[in-house]
Design a protein around this motif. Structure first.
Motif, PDB file in Angstrom:
ATOM      1  N   GLU A  85       0.789  -1.223   0.000  1.00 52.17           N
ATOM      2  CA  GLU A  85       0.000   0.000   0.000  1.00 52.17           C
ATOM      3  C   GLU A  85       0.826   1.281   0.000  1.00 52.17           C
ATOM      4  O   GLU A  85       0.268   2.364  -0.075  1.00 52.17           O
ATOM      5  N   TYR A  86       2.129   1.173   0.107  1.00 55.75           N
ATOM      6  CA  TYR A  86       2.984   2.358   0.012  1.00 55.75           C
ATOM      7  C   TYR A  86       3.314   2.602  -1.463  1.00 55.75           C
ATOM      8  O   TYR A  86       3.246   1.692  -2.285  1.00 55.75           O
ATOM      9  N   PRO A  87       3.698   3.834  -1.809  1.00 58.22           N
ATOM     10  CA  PRO A  87       4.111   4.090  -3.202  1.00 58.22           C
ATOM     11  C   PRO A  87       5.312   3.214  -3.573  1.00 58.22           C
ATOM     12  O   PRO A  87       6.095   2.818  -2.708  1.00 58.22           O
ATOM     13  N   LEU A  88       5.436   2.940  -4.850  1.00 56.79           N
ATOM     14  CA  LEU A  88       6.503   2.034  -5.319  1.00 56.79           C
ATOM     15  C   LEU A  88       7.880   2.510  -4.894  1.00 56.79           C
ATOM     16  O   LEU A  88       8.695   1.709  -4.439  1.00 56.79           O
ATOM     17  N   TRP A  89       8.154   3.793  -5.029  1.00 54.19           N
ATOM     18  CA  TRP A  89       9.494   4.276  -4.665  1.00 54.19           C
ATOM     19  C   TRP A  89       9.773   4.070  -3.188  1.00 54.19           C
ATOM     20  O   TRP A  89      10.905   3.764  -2.804  1.00 54.19           O
ATOM     21  N   VAL A  90       8.776   4.207  -2.322  1.00 54.13           N
ATOM     22  CA  VAL A  90       8.967   3.996  -0.883  1.00 54.13           C
ATOM     23  C   VAL A  90       9.214   2.513  -0.605  1.00 54.13           C
ATOM     24  O   VAL A  90      10.140   2.157   0.138  1.00 54.13           O
ATOM     25  N   HIS A  91       8.404   1.671  -1.213  1.00 60.10           N
ATOM     26  CA  HIS A  91       8.590   0.227  -1.038  1.00 60.10           C
ATOM     27  C   HIS A  91       9.968  -0.197  -1.502  1.00 60.10           C
ATOM     28  O   HIS A  91      10.673  -0.923  -0.794  1.00 60.10           O
ATOM     29  N   TYR A  92      10.332   0.222  -2.697  1.00 61.49           N
ATOM     30  CA  TYR A  92      11.578  -0.256  -3.280  1.00 61.49           C
ATOM     31  C   TYR A  92      12.797   0.305  -2.549  1.00 61.49           C
ATOM     32  O   TYR A  92      13.651  -0.456  -2.093  1.00 61.49           O
ATOM     33  N   TRP A  93      12.889   1.623  -2.445  1.00 63.33           N
ATOM     34  CA  TRP A  93      14.106   2.232  -1.919  1.00 63.33           C
ATOM     35  C   TRP A  93      14.196   2.209  -0.399  1.00 63.33           C
ATOM     36  O   TRP A  93      15.261   1.890   0.151  1.00 63.33           O
ATOM     37  N   ILE A  94      13.112   2.523   0.293  1.00 61.30           N
ATOM     38  CA  ILE A  94      13.178   2.608   1.750  1.00 61.30           C
ATOM     39  C   ILE A  94      13.069   1.230   2.393  1.00 61.30           C
ATOM     40  O   ILE A  94      13.943   0.809   3.152  1.00 61.30           O
ATOM     41  N   TYR A  95      11.985   0.518   2.079  1.00 63.04           N
ATOM     42  CA  TYR A  95      11.738  -0.769   2.741  1.00 63.04           C
ATOM     43  C   TYR A  95      12.430  -1.929   2.046  1.00 63.04           C
ATOM     44  O   TYR A  95      12.622  -2.979   2.653  1.00 63.04           O
ATOM     45  N   GLY A  96      12.792  -1.773   0.804  1.00 57.65           N
ATOM     46  CA  GLY A  96      13.499  -2.815   0.082  1.00 57.65           C
ATOM     47  C   GLY A  96      14.998  -2.664   0.202  1.00 57.65           C
ATOM     48  O   GLY A  96      15.678  -3.465   0.832  1.00 57.65           O
ATOM     49  N   VAL A  97      15.536  -1.605  -0.360  1.00 52.78           N
ATOM     50  CA  VAL A  97      16.984  -1.446  -0.436  1.00 52.78           C
ATOM     51  C   VAL A  97      17.593  -1.039   0.911  1.00 52.78           C
ATOM     52  O   VAL A  97      18.459  -1.736   1.434  1.00 52.78           O
ATOM     53  N   VAL A  98      17.157   0.086   1.463  1.00 52.09           N
ATOM     54  CA  VAL A  98      17.795   0.613   2.674  1.00 52.09           C
ATOM     55  C   VAL A  98      17.584  -0.310   3.872  1.00 52.09           C
ATOM     56  O   VAL A  98      18.540  -0.662   4.575  1.00 52.09           O
ATOM     57  N   ALA A  99      16.354  -0.716   4.126  1.00 51.14           N
ATOM     58  CA  ALA A  99      16.081  -1.562   5.290  1.00 51.14           C
ATOM     59  C   ALA A  99      16.744  -2.929   5.155  1.00 51.14           C
ATOM     60  O   ALA A  99      17.305  -3.446   6.134  1.00 51.14           O
ATOM     61  N   CYS A 100      16.693  -3.519   3.980  1.00 48.77           N
ATOM     62  CA  CYS A 100      17.326  -4.835   3.798  1.00 48.77           C
ATOM     63  C   CYS A 100      18.841  -4.739   3.906  1.00 48.77           C
ATOM     64  O   CYS A 100      19.488  -5.633   4.460  1.00 48.77           O
ATOM     65  N   PHE A 101      19.422  -3.644   3.406  1.00 50.53           N
ATOM     66  CA  PHE A 101      20.868  -3.451   3.556  1.00 50.53           C
ATOM     67  C   PHE A 101      21.233  -3.303   5.025  1.00 50.53           C
ATOM     68  O   PHE A 101      22.226  -3.882   5.491  1.00 50.53           O
ATOM     69  N   ALA A 102      20.428  -2.557   5.779  1.00 52.81           N
ATOM     70  CA  ALA A 102      20.695  -2.385   7.207  1.00 52.81           C
ATOM     71  C   ALA A 102      20.587  -3.719   7.940  1.00 52.81           C
ATOM     72  O   ALA A 102      21.414  -4.025   8.813  1.00 52.81           O
ATOM     73  N   LEU A 103      19.579  -4.525   7.605  1.00 56.07           N
ATOM     74  CA  LEU A 103      19.449  -5.850   8.221  1.00 56.07           C
ATOM     75  C   LEU A 103      20.640  -6.734   7.884  1.00 56.07           C
ATOM     76  O   LEU A 103      21.172  -7.441   8.749  1.00 56.07           O
ATOM     77  N   PHE A 104      21.066  -6.702   6.629  1.00 58.02           N
ATOM     78  CA  PHE A 104      22.215  -7.513   6.218  1.00 58.02           C
ATOM     79  C   PHE A 104      23.478  -7.063   6.936  1.00 58.02           C
ATOM     80  O   PHE A 104      24.264  -7.898   7.411  1.00 58.02           O
ATOM     81  N   PHE A 137       8.236   1.024 -17.464  1.00 61.28           N
ATOM     82  CA  PHE A 137       9.625   0.629 -17.238  1.00 61.28           C
ATOM     83  C   PHE A 137       9.905   0.410 -15.751  1.00 61.28           C
ATOM     84  O   PHE A 137      10.550  -0.570 -15.370  1.00 61.28           O
ATOM     85  N   TRP A 138       9.444   1.319 -14.885  1.00 62.46           N
ATOM     86  CA  TRP A 138       9.712   1.216 -13.452  1.00 62.46           C
ATOM     87  C   TRP A 138       8.980   0.030 -12.842  1.00 62.46           C
ATOM     88  O   TRP A 138       9.494  -0.625 -11.931  1.00 62.46           O
ATOM     89  N   LYS A 139       7.802  -0.229 -13.338  1.00 64.48           N
ATOM     90  CA  LYS A 139       7.033  -1.383 -12.868  1.00 64.48           C
ATOM     91  C   LYS A 139       7.781  -2.685 -13.181  1.00 64.48           C
ATOM     92  O   LYS A 139       7.954  -3.547 -12.327  1.00 64.48           O
ATOM     93  N   LEU A 140       8.243  -2.805 -14.420  1.00 68.58           N
ATOM     94  CA  LEU A 140       8.963  -4.009 -14.831  1.00 68.58           C
ATOM     95  C   LEU A 140      10.310  -4.133 -14.128  1.00 68.58           C
ATOM     96  O   LEU A 140      10.722  -5.234 -13.744  1.00 68.58           O
ATOM     97  N   LEU A 141      10.989  -3.018 -13.946  1.00 66.43           N
ATOM     98  CA  LEU A 141      12.284  -3.047 -13.277  1.00 66.43           C
ATOM     99  C   LEU A 141      12.146  -3.476 -11.812  1.00 66.43           C
ATOM    100  O   LEU A 141      12.963  -4.256 -11.308  1.00 66.43           O
ATOM    101  N   ALA A 142      11.115  -3.000 -11.135  1.00 65.20           N
ATOM    102  CA  ALA A 142      10.883  -3.394  -9.746  1.00 65.20           C
ATOM    103  C   ALA A 142      10.597  -4.893  -9.664  1.00 65.20           C
ATOM    104  O   ALA A 142      11.134  -5.588  -8.796  1.00 65.20           O
ATOM    105  N   LYS A 143       9.762  -5.396 -10.552  1.00 66.07           N
ATOM    106  CA  LYS A 143       9.449  -6.831 -10.542  1.00 66.07           C
ATOM    107  C   LYS A 143      10.676  -7.666 -10.894  1.00 66.07           C
ATOM    108  O   LYS A 143      10.905  -8.721 -10.303  1.00 66.07           O
ATOM    109  N   PHE A 144      11.463  -7.196 -11.849  1.00 67.25           N
ATOM    110  CA  PHE A 144      12.691  -7.898 -12.218  1.00 67.25           C
ATOM    111  C   PHE A 144      13.641  -7.972 -11.025  1.00 67.25           C
ATOM    112  O   PHE A 144      14.252  -9.017 -10.768  1.00 67.25           O
ATOM    113  N   SER A 145      13.761  -6.872 -10.273  1.00 74.62           N
ATOM    114  CA  SER A 145      14.665  -6.879  -9.124  1.00 74.62           C
ATOM    115  C   SER A 145      14.168  -7.824  -8.032  1.00 74.62           C
ATOM    116  O   SER A 145      14.974  -8.457  -7.348  1.00 74.62           O
ATOM    117  N   VAL A 146      12.849  -7.947  -7.873  1.00 76.87           N
ATOM    118  CA  VAL A 146      12.309  -8.900  -6.894  1.00 76.87           C
ATOM    119  C   VAL A 146      12.650 -10.327  -7.321  1.00 76.87           C
ATOM    120  O   VAL A 146      13.082 -11.141  -6.499  1.00 76.87           O
TER     121      VAL A 146
END
Length: 116
Positions: free
Chosen positions: A11-30, A86-95
């Motif tokens: 339910e969050y915007p794609l950029w928030v999901h991808y960059w904040i909760y995907g990239v930044v949070a997962c990097f911090a957990l790792f 493009f952004w939709k496909l790129l996000a799915k590809f990265s998942v």
């Protein structure tokens, strides 16, 4: 629980999901996992257990759960994305690539422990 529910449902915007909760949070957990792993490994032979071991155990249990929720959220948020295709496909590809990477490194890790 509202935060995790919104994350799970995408339910969050794609950029928030991808960059904040995907990239930044997962990097911090790792990074936290690697840090605690480096601290725990030398102490395992001594049999001492403390806060670092507890942190490692919690990261080991809840890190993959968060990753599952975050990746699902990115996928669903990409489904609802109304912007450029493009952004939709790129996000799915990265998942998809992240799932492949998780499977690969899980196999390597379990094999290194002699479990496979």
């Amino acid at each position: 629980m509202s935060f995790l529910g919104k994350l799970w449902r995408g339910e969050y915007p794609l950029w928030v999901h991808y960059w904040i909760y995907g990239v930044v949070a997962c990097f911090a957990l790792f990074a936290a996992f690697v840090f605690t792993w480096a601290k725990v490994m030398p102490r395992l032979s001594s049999g001492a257990a403390g806060g670092v071991e507890l942190a490692f155990f919690l990261l080991f249990l809840f890190g993959p759960c968060y990753l599952l929720v975050a990746l699902r959220g990115v996928w669903l948020s990409a489904e609802d994305y109304a912007g450029h295709q493009f952004w939709k496909l790129l996000a799915k590809f990265s998942v998809i690539m992240m799932c492949i990477k998780i499977i690969k490194y899980s196999y390597v890790w379990f094999a290194s422990l002699g479990l496979l």
